[in-house]
Design a protein around this motif. Sequence first.
Motif, PDB file in Angstrom:
ATOM      1  N   GLN A 269       0.639  -1.233   0.053  1.00  7.36           N
ATOM      2  CA  GLN A 269       0.025  -0.124   0.066  1.00  7.36           C
ATOM      3  C   GLN A 269       0.965   1.378   0.187  1.00  7.36           C
ATOM      4  OE1 GLN A 269      -2.313  -1.467   3.333  1.00  7.36           O
ATOM      5  NE2 GLN A 269      -4.268  -1.248   2.125  1.00  7.36           N
ATOM      6  N   VAL A 270       1.869   1.324   0.459  1.00  8.89           N
ATOM      7  CA  VAL A 270       2.941   2.237   0.624  1.00  8.89           C
ATOM      8  C   VAL A 270       3.434   2.727  -0.810  1.00  8.89           C
ATOM      9  CG1 VAL A 270       5.155   3.421   1.444  1.00  8.89           C
ATOM     10  CG2 VAL A 270       3.459   1.985   3.139  1.00  8.89           C
ATOM     11  N   ARG A 271       3.918   1.525  -1.521  1.00 12.80           N
ATOM     12  CA  ARG A 271       4.107   1.431  -2.859  1.00 12.80           C
ATOM     13  C   ARG A 271       3.063   1.977  -3.582  1.00 12.80           C
ATOM     14  NH1 ARG A 271       5.980  -3.520  -3.033  1.00 12.80           N
ATOM     15  NH2 ARG A 271       3.979  -4.416  -3.847  1.00 12.80           N
ATOM     16  N   THR A 272       1.907   1.686  -3.673  1.00  6.45           N
ATOM     17  CA  THR A 272       0.957   2.231  -4.454  1.00  6.45           C
ATOM     18  C   THR A 272       0.707   3.590  -4.458  1.00  6.45           C
ATOM     19  OG1 THR A 272      -0.301  -0.088  -4.467  1.00  6.45           O
ATOM     20  CG2 THR A 272      -1.725   1.960  -4.815  1.00  6.45           C
ATOM     21  N   LEU A 273       0.785   4.079  -2.946  1.00  4.24           N
ATOM     22  CA  LEU A 273       0.512   5.458  -2.555  1.00  4.24           C
ATOM     23  C   LEU A 273       1.492   6.200  -3.262  1.00  4.24           C
ATOM     24  CD1 LEU A 273      -0.794   7.838  -1.216  1.00  4.24           C
ATOM     25  CD2 LEU A 273       0.839   7.532   0.714  1.00  4.24           C
ATOM     26  N   ILE A 274       2.962   5.878  -3.483  1.00  3.12           N
ATOM     27  CA  ILE A 274       3.905   6.580  -4.131  1.00  3.12           C
ATOM     28  C   ILE A 274       3.889   6.659  -5.668  1.00  3.12           C
ATOM     29  CG2 ILE A 274       6.390   6.358  -4.711  1.00  3.12           C
ATOM     30  CD1 ILE A 274       7.000   5.363  -1.958  1.00  3.12           C
ATOM     31  N   GLU A 275       3.061   5.218  -6.199  1.00  8.52           N
ATOM     32  CA  GLU A 275       2.755   5.570  -7.368  1.00  8.52           C
ATOM     33  C   GLU A 275       1.814   6.485  -7.721  1.00  8.52           C
ATOM     34  OE1 GLU A 275       2.134   1.215  -7.888  1.00  8.52           O
ATOM     35  OE2 GLU A 275       3.999   0.938  -8.880  1.00  8.52           O
ATOM     36  N   GLU A 276       0.798   6.314  -6.757  1.00 11.13           N
ATOM     37  CA  GLU A 276      -0.345   7.197  -7.290  1.00 11.13           C
ATOM     38  C   GLU A 276      -0.116   8.845  -7.263  1.00 11.13           C
ATOM     39  OE1 GLU A 276      -3.093   6.200  -4.515  1.00 11.13           O
ATOM     40  OE2 GLU A 276      -4.086   4.197  -5.503  1.00 11.13           O
ATOM     41  N   ILE A 277       0.581   9.107  -6.237  1.00  9.26           N
ATOM     42  CA  ILE A 277       1.075  10.498  -6.047  1.00  9.26           C
ATOM     43  C   ILE A 277       1.976  11.170  -7.404  1.00  9.26           C
ATOM     44  CG2 ILE A 277       2.396  12.204  -4.745  1.00  9.26           C
ATOM     45  CD1 ILE A 277      -0.608  11.617  -3.666  1.00  9.26           C
ATOM     46  N   GLY A 278       3.103  10.331  -7.480  1.00  5.38           N
ATOM     47  CA  GLY A 278       3.949  10.351  -8.568  1.00  5.38           C
ATOM     48  C   GLY A 278       5.081  11.142  -8.290  1.00  5.38           C
ATOM     49  N   ILE A 279       5.134  11.547  -7.099  1.00  9.87           N
ATOM     50  CA  ILE A 279       6.398  12.934  -6.827  1.00  9.87           C
ATOM     51  C   ILE A 279       6.555  12.482  -5.366  1.00  9.87           C
ATOM     52  CG2 ILE A 279       6.686  15.253  -6.284  1.00  9.87           C
ATOM     53  CD1 ILE A 279       4.373  15.716  -8.044  1.00  9.87           C
ATOM     54  N   ILE A 280       8.054  12.308  -5.091  1.00  7.42           N
ATOM     55  CA  ILE A 280       8.602  12.284  -4.154  1.00  7.42           C
ATOM     56  C   ILE A 280       9.579  13.388  -3.594  1.00  7.42           C
ATOM     57  CG2 ILE A 280      10.149  10.613  -2.731  1.00  7.42           C
ATOM     58  CD1 ILE A 280       9.564   8.305  -4.530  1.00  7.42           C
ATOM     59  N   PRO A 281       9.139  14.517  -2.676  1.00  5.79           N
ATOM     60  CA  PRO A 281       9.949  15.443  -2.474  1.00  5.79           C
ATOM     61  C   PRO A 281      11.086  15.152  -1.805  1.00  5.79           C
ATOM     62  CG  PRO A 281       7.300  15.913  -2.003  1.00  5.79           C
ATOM     63  CD  PRO A 281       7.907  14.515  -2.291  1.00  5.79           C
ATOM     64  N   ALA A 282      12.209  15.576  -2.272  1.00 10.92           N
ATOM     65  CA  ALA A 282      13.555  15.247  -1.480  1.00 10.92           C
ATOM     66  C   ALA A 282      13.843  16.409  -0.589  1.00 10.92           C
ATOM     67  CB  ALA A 282      14.578  14.966  -2.567  1.00 10.92           C
ATOM     68  N   VAL A 283      14.080  16.279   0.773  1.00  7.96           N
ATOM     69  CA  VAL A 283      14.093  17.264   1.686  1.00  7.96           C
ATOM     70  C   VAL A 283      15.700  17.078   1.994  1.00  7.96           C
ATOM     71  CG1 VAL A 283      13.672  18.063   3.805  1.00  7.96           C
ATOM     72  CG2 VAL A 283      12.025  17.168   2.663  1.00  7.96           C
ATOM     73  N   ARG A 284      16.381  18.043   1.726  1.00  8.66           N
ATOM     74  CA  ARG A 284      17.770  17.983   1.816  1.00  8.66           C
ATOM     75  C   ARG A 284      18.183  19.584   2.151  1.00  8.66           C
ATOM     76  NH1 ARG A 284      21.927  14.447   0.223  1.00  8.66           N
ATOM     77  NH2 ARG A 284      20.440  13.359  -1.119  1.00  8.66           N
ATOM     78  N   VAL A 285      18.128  19.712   3.347  1.00 10.43           N
ATOM     79  CA  VAL A 285      18.317  21.316   3.712  1.00 10.43           C
ATOM     80  C   VAL A 285      19.534  21.067   4.869  1.00 10.43           C
ATOM     81  CG1 VAL A 285      15.956  21.810   3.260  1.00 10.43           C
ATOM     82  CG2 VAL A 285      16.554  20.934   5.423  1.00 10.43           C
ATOM     83  N   SER A 286      19.518  22.407   5.293  1.00  9.93           N
ATOM     84  CA  SER A 286      20.974  22.658   6.339  1.00  9.93           C
ATOM     85  C   SER A 286      20.508  22.643   7.763  1.00  9.93           C
ATOM     86  CB  SER A 286      21.668  23.781   5.909  1.00  9.93           C
ATOM     87  OG  SER A 286      20.819  24.918   5.868  1.00  9.93           O
ATOM     88  N   ASP A 287      19.247  22.555   8.043  1.00 11.16           N
ATOM     89  CA  ASP A 287      18.827  22.717   9.535  1.00 11.16           C
ATOM     90  C   ASP A 287      17.521  21.759   9.823  1.00 11.16           C
ATOM     91  OD1 ASP A 287      16.456  24.663  10.073  1.00 11.16           O
ATOM     92  OD2 ASP A 287      17.924  25.654   8.863  1.00 11.16           O
ATOM     93  N   ARG A 288      17.464  21.429  11.065  1.00  8.25           N
ATOM     94  CA  ARG A 288      16.195  20.772  11.316  1.00  8.25           C
ATOM     95  C   ARG A 288      14.963  21.316  11.187  1.00  8.25           C
ATOM     96  NH1 ARG A 288      13.285  20.404  15.836  1.00  8.25           N
ATOM     97  NH2 ARG A 288      12.417  18.453  16.600  1.00  8.25           N
TER      98      ARG A 288
END
Length: 232
Positions: free
Chosen positions: A17-36
């Motif tokens: 189901q997690v896999r299906t959700l990722i497929e349905e949304i079609g976007i994985i935001p990548a959070v790569r920032v310098s602070d918490r």
Amino acid sequence: MHARQVILNGKTVTRAQVRTLIEEIGIIPAVRVSDRDCALFAGEAVYHSGIPVAEITMTVPHALDVIAELCKKLPDMVVGAGTVLDVETAQRCVDAGARFLTSPGFVPTVVEFAVQKGIVVLPGALTPTEVITAWKAGSDFVKIFPCDAVGSHHYIHTLKVPLPQIPLIASGGVTQHTAFDFISAGASALGIGTQLIPVEALHKRNRAQIHELSRRFLATVKEARAKVDDIL
């Protein structure tokens, strides 16, 4: 091996189901920032923009705390861990609540760990050999990274011709202008960083900007998929 079950919005959710959700949304935001704090803001902003998925990279200071807090505050959000390079880190990420694991390259031990634990895993790969190896190891998706360095969406299309059964995620250089082409070329989803979560929006805590960018990317994915369906 039984699939690990996670809790989303009070309901038990499986790896499938997690896999299906990722497929349905079609976007994985990548959070790569310098602070918490910026990472927490980014995760919450994309969630409230209609993208209930986010990858918190291990390069973020206190990344495990960010994952745990997002999972607690937004229990129906699929929070994953990025740049996971060893089993020890993978275990800590899962303990913090990560529901998927990813890395810029193929790390066999991490994929093996995820498969054993029933956690969605999407390792990075570039060459056809790496893609096939990652898929045969049990990966849910294979992330093609960095796309912009090897022919952009044309490369995705080239890989999908002989490997149509392998779901690919395009990552590295995906923009508003290229997102349509990546989906049309056969990408199952897009990994997007600063093009979706701009540095200036983080510094100014500009939720509206992230909301608008999310809306545009989501609309583009939907439009591209509709075009592909019409062709098929």
